[in-house]
Scaffold this motif. Structure first.
Motif, PDB file in Angstrom:
ATOM      1  N   GLU B  80       0.829  -1.210   0.000  1.00 57.51           N
ATOM      2  CA  GLU B  80       0.000   0.000   0.000  1.00 57.51           C
ATOM      3  C   GLU B  80       0.861   1.257   0.000  1.00 57.51           C
ATOM      4  O   GLU B  80       0.656   2.170  -0.806  1.00 57.51           O
ATOM      5  N   VAL B  81       1.825   1.289   0.919  1.00 57.02           N
ATOM      6  CA  VAL B  81       2.595   2.532   1.053  1.00 57.02           C
ATOM      7  C   VAL B  81       3.485   2.743  -0.170  1.00 57.02           C
ATOM      8  O   VAL B  81       3.594   3.847  -0.698  1.00 57.02           O
ATOM      9  N   THR B  82       4.109   1.662  -0.641  1.00 61.38           N
ATOM     10  CA  THR B  82       5.044   1.816  -1.755  1.00 61.38           C
ATOM     11  C   THR B  82       4.352   2.139  -3.060  1.00 61.38           C
ATOM     12  O   THR B  82       4.898   2.849  -3.898  1.00 61.38           O
ATOM     13  N   SER B  83       3.149   1.619  -3.239  1.00 64.52           N
ATOM     14  CA  SER B  83       2.441   1.935  -4.477  1.00 64.52           C
ATOM     15  C   SER B  83       2.053   3.418  -4.490  1.00 64.52           C
ATOM     16  O   SER B  83       1.631   3.945  -5.514  1.00 64.52           O
ATOM     17  N   THR B  84       2.220   4.071  -3.369  1.00 64.66           N
ATOM     18  CA  THR B  84       1.918   5.498  -3.267  1.00 64.66           C
ATOM     19  C   THR B  84       3.190   6.338  -3.194  1.00 64.66           C
ATOM     20  O   THR B  84       3.280   7.405  -3.779  1.00 64.66           O
ATOM     21  N   VAL B  85       4.187   5.821  -2.442  1.00 61.39           N
ATOM     22  CA  VAL B  85       5.484   6.514  -2.344  1.00 61.39           C
ATOM     23  C   VAL B  85       6.445   5.844  -3.316  1.00 61.39           C
ATOM     24  O   VAL B  85       7.266   5.030  -2.918  1.00 61.39           O
ATOM     25  N   ALA B  86       6.297   6.145  -4.583  1.00 59.58           N
ATOM     26  CA  ALA B  86       7.084   5.445  -5.596  1.00 59.58           C
ATOM     27  C   ALA B  86       8.405   6.157  -5.841  1.00 59.58           C
ATOM     28  O   ALA B  86       8.544   6.910  -6.800  1.00 59.58           O
ATOM     29  N   ALA B  87       9.370   5.931  -4.946  1.00 55.14           N
ATOM     30  CA  ALA B  87      10.685   6.563  -5.101  1.00 55.14           C
ATOM     31  C   ALA B  87      11.746   5.637  -4.554  1.00 55.14           C
ATOM     32  O   ALA B  87      11.486   4.813  -3.675  1.00 55.14           O
ATOM     33  N   ALA B  88      12.982   5.781  -5.085  1.00 59.58           N
ATOM     34  CA  ALA B  88      14.081   4.931  -4.625  1.00 59.58           C
ATOM     35  C   ALA B  88      14.287   5.112  -3.129  1.00 59.58           C
ATOM     36  O   ALA B  88      14.042   6.168  -2.572  1.00 59.58           O
ATOM     37  N   GLY B  89      14.744   4.050  -2.476  1.00 57.05           N
ATOM     38  CA  GLY B  89      14.942   4.121  -1.034  1.00 57.05           C
ATOM     39  C   GLY B  89      13.876   3.333  -0.292  1.00 57.05           C
ATOM     40  O   GLY B  89      14.048   3.005   0.878  1.00 57.05           O
ATOM     41  N   GLY B  90      12.777   3.007  -0.955  1.00 54.19           N
ATOM     42  CA  GLY B  90      11.759   2.152  -0.353  1.00 54.19           C
ATOM     43  C   GLY B  90      11.260   2.675   0.975  1.00 54.19           C
ATOM     44  O   GLY B  90      10.770   3.810   1.082  1.00 54.19           O
ATOM     45  N   GLN B  91      11.402   1.852   2.015  1.00 51.09           N
ATOM     46  CA  GLN B  91      10.880   2.212   3.331  1.00 51.09           C
ATOM     47  C   GLN B  91      11.540   3.472   3.874  1.00 51.09           C
ATOM     48  O   GLN B  91      10.947   4.195   4.673  1.00 51.09           O
ATOM     49  N   TYR B  92      12.770   3.732   3.453  1.00 49.20           N
ATOM     50  CA  TYR B  92      13.440   4.962   3.879  1.00 49.20           C
ATOM     51  C   TYR B  92      12.650   6.181   3.418  1.00 49.20           C
ATOM     52  O   TYR B  92      12.379   7.112   4.190  1.00 49.20           O
ATOM     53  N   THR B  93      12.272   6.167   2.138  1.00 47.84           N
ATOM     54  CA  THR B  93      11.524   7.301   1.594  1.00 47.84           C
ATOM     55  C   THR B  93      10.143   7.386   2.226  1.00 47.84           C
ATOM     56  O   THR B  93       9.617   8.474   2.463  1.00 47.84           O
ATOM     57  N   GLN B  94       9.559   6.216   2.525  1.00 53.57           N
ATOM     58  CA  GLN B  94       8.274   6.216   3.227  1.00 53.57           C
ATOM     59  C   GLN B  94       8.408   6.911   4.581  1.00 53.57           C
ATOM     60  O   GLN B  94       7.608   7.781   4.934  1.00 53.57           O
TER      61      GLN B  94
END
Lengths: 126, 478
Positions: B80-94
Motif C-alpha cells: 500500500e505505502v510503496t504503491s503510493t510513495v514510488a521513489a528509490a529508497g523504499g521504506q526509507y523514503t516512506q
C-alpha cells in the motif's frame, strides 16, 4: 517558518562523517565478538565416554543417516549433544525491553520535532 | 479535499528531486518478483536451519508459518505505502514522508545493513559450496574459500554498476532455476516421482521438542530467514515502469512463492537429515537442500541442487547489492549522508558510488565474522525495520486518510495487519534475546548512538522542506 539554509560541509568533514559511521557499524558486530560476548555458543552439558549411537540417543534410522553423512559416534558426539542455554534473568529481560522501548521513543520524539519543521517549511506560503 | 494522483505512469523519469539524469524506468512486475524472491530464496538454501538448532524440527515449522504471517503483513502494508510513495529508497523514503527524518535515517541504515549482511552471508555460502565441490571432485587439501568470497562480491558489484536491467534479468533467470531445483528435489525425494526417502517419523522420534516450548519461541529468531528481504521490492520503485501495478503484484506474488518454497524446504530437509546436523549451520549442514540431495543417491540431483544453491546465493547477493546501494544512494541524495553518494552514473544510470563504497563493507563482514553472527546482524536490522512498518502505516492512514490521496493498492482489514505485525515483532525480539541477547543490545546501542549523532550533528546539513518530495497535500494534524 523561515527558510533554513544548511551550511556547506567540507570534503574533510564528509570523509570524517563516513569514517565515524563505518567505525560504529563494524564495532557493533565485532566488539561483542572480540569480547567473547556474542552469545549463542552451544555447550555439551554431559559428555558421553566411548559414545555409541544408542548412548547418543539415536535410533537406527537416525544413526544410518549420520553414517551416510560420513559421521561416526565419536565425530558426531559434540554435534548431537551440544545445546543452547536459554536460562535468563528477569533483570536481563527488563534491560532488553527498556532499551528497545527507549530507542523507539527517542526516535519518534526527535523525528516528530524534525518532521514539524519539514512540514512547516514545505507548506508555508512563499 | 481533491485527490492527488501520484501513481500515474505519466509521472515518469527521475521526478522527486528534479535531477537531470535519473534512474532508468525499465522494470516490470516479473523483475519485481525476481528482485524480492531472488534476495530471499537463498534463505531456503541456507540459514533457516539455525531455527531447527534453536528449537527442533517442529519448532522450525511453526516458526516458518508464524514468520510467514509476519511477512504477509509486511507485504500487505508495504504494497500500500510503496504503491503510493514510488521513489528509490523504499521504506526509507516512506519514513521520510510519513514519520520524520530521524526515523528515515534509521530505516535507511536498517536496509543497508540488513542487505549488506545478507550479501556477506551469501558470499560465505558460495565460498563453502565451492570448497565442497572441490572436495567432491577429488581435491585433497583444504580449499581457501576467501578468493571465491571476494570474487562473488566483486563480480556482482560490477554487474550492478553496469546497469539495473541486465542485473535483474540475470536475477530472474537464476532465481527461476533455483526455485525449480527445490520443486524437483521435492518431487524426487517425496515419493511422487520414484521411491521416496522421507523418514519424518523415525527421524523425529525422541526429538520432537528438544527444548520444549521455549525452543519453539526461540526458533522464531531464524524463522525470519525464510523470508527476510522480500520487502526489498520497494527499492525498485523508481525504476519500474508502472509502480502502482508492478510493486503490489510483484511483492504479493513473491510472498506467496516463498510461503510454498519455505514449507517444501522444511518438509524435504527435516525428512532426510537428523535435526542436530540440520540445525547446526556452522559445523553441520551449511547448505541443507544440497546436503539432502547428497543423501538422495542421485548425482543429477546433487549437481542440480549444487547449481541451485550457487544460483540462489548469487541471486540474493545480486539483489542485496541492488537494494543496499539504492538505500545508501537515497540517504546521500538527501544529504543524510555526504551528498557525494547521491550521484548517478552518467552512462549506466546506476548509483555507482554507493555500489562501490559498500563492496569493502560487505567484504569485512564476509571475511571476518561467523555465518550465524552475520545472519543475526541482518535479521536484527530487518526486525527493527518490520517494527517500524506498523507505526508507519498507522501514521500514514492518520495523516492522509482514505480518499485524500490516490493509493495504487489499499490493503484490507486495517489496522489488523499492523497490530499482528507489531505483536509478532515483539515475539521475535524475545526469540532473539534467547541466545543472542548481547548482539541485540549491541545492535540497538549502535542505533541509539548513530541516532544521536544524526540528530545533533548530521541533520544540520540537510535541507528541511526540500526533503518532502511527494506531491501530497499537507498531512492532517500539522
Amino acid at each position: 517558518m523561515a527558510h533554513y539554509t544548511p551550511p556547506v560541509q567540507s570534503k574533510l568533514g564528509q570523509i570524517i562523517d563516513v569514517i565515524v559511521l563505518v567505525t560504529l557499524t563494524v564495532g557493533a558486530l565485532f566488539v561483542p565478538l572480540w569480547l567473547g560476548m556474542a552469545g549463542a555458543a552451544k555447550t555439551v552439558a554431559s559428555p558421553v565416554e566411548n559414545p555409541t549411537w544408542e548412548a547418543l540417543g539415536q535410533n537406527a534410522v537416525q544413526a544410518a543417516q549420520y553414517e551416510a553423512l560420513g559421521y561416526t559416534p565419536e565425530s558426531a558426539h559434540d554435534l548431537i549433544l551440544a545445546r543452547f542455554d536459554y536460562s535468563f534473568t528477569t533483570g536481563a529481560l527488563i534491560v532488553m525491553i527498556v532499551v528497545i522501548v527507549a530507542y523507539y521513543a527517542l526516535m519518534l520524539k526527535f523525528s516528530e520535532a524534525e518532521y514539524r519543521e519539514v512540514i512547516s517549511e514545505k507548506f508555508s506560503k512563499k | 479535499m481533491a485527490q492527488t494522483d501520484i501513481t500515474s505512469s505519466e509521472r515518469d523519469g527521475m521526478g522527486p528531486h528534479g535531477t537531470k539524469v535519473g534512474l532508468l524506468r525499465v522494470l516490470g512486475p516479473a523483475h519485481v518478483w525476481a528482485l524480492g524472491v531472488g534476495i530471499v530464496l537463498v534463505g531456503e538454501y541456507m540459514g533457516w536451519n539455525f531455527a531447527v538448532g534453536k528449537g527442533g524440527a517442529y519448532a522450525a515449522l511453526m516458526a516458518c508459518w508464524f514468520a510467514g504471517i509476519l511477512y504477509s503483513c509486511v507485504a500487505m502494508i508495504d504494497s500500500e505505502v510503496t504503491s503510493t510513495v514510488a521513489a528509490a529508497g523504499g521504506q526509507y523514503t516512506q519514513a521520510k514522508h510519513i514519520v520524520g527524518p530521524l526515523m528515515a535515517f534509521n530505516v535507511g541504515l536498517y536496509l543497508v545493513f540488513a542487505y549488506t549482511m545478507l550479501e556477506a552471508a551469501n558470499a560465505i555460502t558460495a565460498g563453502y559450496l565451492v570448497s565442497v565441490v572441490a572436495t567432491m571432485t577429488g581435491y585433497g587439501g583444504a580449499l581457501d574459500q576467501r578468493p571465491f568470497i571476494i570474487l562473488v562480491i566483486m563480480f556482482l558489484a560490477w554487474l550492478n554498476y553496469r546497469g539495473v536491467l541486465a542485473t535483474l534479468t540475470f536475477n530472474l533467470v537464476i532465481t527461476a532455476i533455483a526455485f525449480t531445483a527445490i520443486i524437483v528435489l521435492f518431487l524426487s525425494t517425496s515419493g511422487i516421482i520414484g521411491d521416496g526417502i522421507m523418514q519424518h517419523a523415525a527421524l523425529f522420534e525422541g526429538h520432537e521438542k528438544p527444548y520444549g516450548w521455549i525452543g519453539v519461541v526461540a526458533a522464531m529468531h531464524f524463522g525470519l530467514w525464510f523470508y527476510l528481504g522480500i520487502e526489498g521490492t520497494t527499492q525498485a520503485a523508481e525504476e519500474v515502469r508502472s509502480p502502482a501495478r508492478a510493486l503490489p503484484f510483484g511483492t504479493l506474488a513473491g510472498i506467496m512463492t516463498l510461503l510454498i518454497a519455505a514449507t517444501l524446504t522444511w518438509y524435504i530437509c527435516s525428512g532426510v537429515l537428523p535435526w542436530e546436523f540440520l540445525g547446526d549451520g556452522v559445523n553441520g549442514s551449511v547448505a541443507p537442500l544440497f546436503d539432502t540431495a547428497r543423501l538422495s543417491g542421485s548425482n543429477a540431483l546433487i549437481w542440480f541442487l549444487g547449481i541451485g544453491t550457487l544460483f540462489a546465493t548469487l541471486a540474493s547477493a545480486n539483489g542485496c547489492i541492488n537494494d543496499a546501494s539504492r538505500a545508501w544512494f537515497a540517504l546521500g541524495r538527501d544529504k543524510y549522508l555526504p551528498a557525494w553518494f547521491g550521484a548517478v552514473h552518467p552512462q549506466y544510470r546506476t548509483p555507482y558510488r554507493s555500489i562501490v563504497f559498500l563492496v569493502p563493507i560487505a567484504l569485512i563482514f564476509a571475511l571476518g565474522a561467523p555465518l550465524d553472527q552475520v545472519i543475526t546482524f541482518s535479521i536484527l536490522s530487518g526486525l527493527l525495520g518490520y517494527t517500524f512498518m506498523p507505526l508507519n502505516i498507522l501514521m500514514f492512514r492518520k495523516k492522509w486518510p482514505m480518499g485524500t490521496i490516490k493509493r495504487g493498492y489499499e490493503h484490507p482489514f486495517h489496522p489488523v495487519p499492523a497490530i499482528v505485525l507489531l505483536c509478532l515483532c515483539a515475539f521475535t525480539f524475545f526469540a532473539v534475546f534467547l541466545g543472542y541477547g548481547t548482539q541485540l543490545v549491541a545492535m540497538i546501542g549502535f542505533y541509539i548512538i548513530v541516532s544521536l549523532w544524526f540528530h545533533f550533528w548530521r541533520y544540520r546539513f540537510v535541507n528541511r522542506g526540500a526533503q518532502f518530495t511527494m506531491p501530497w497535500p499537507k498531512p492532517q494534524g500539522y
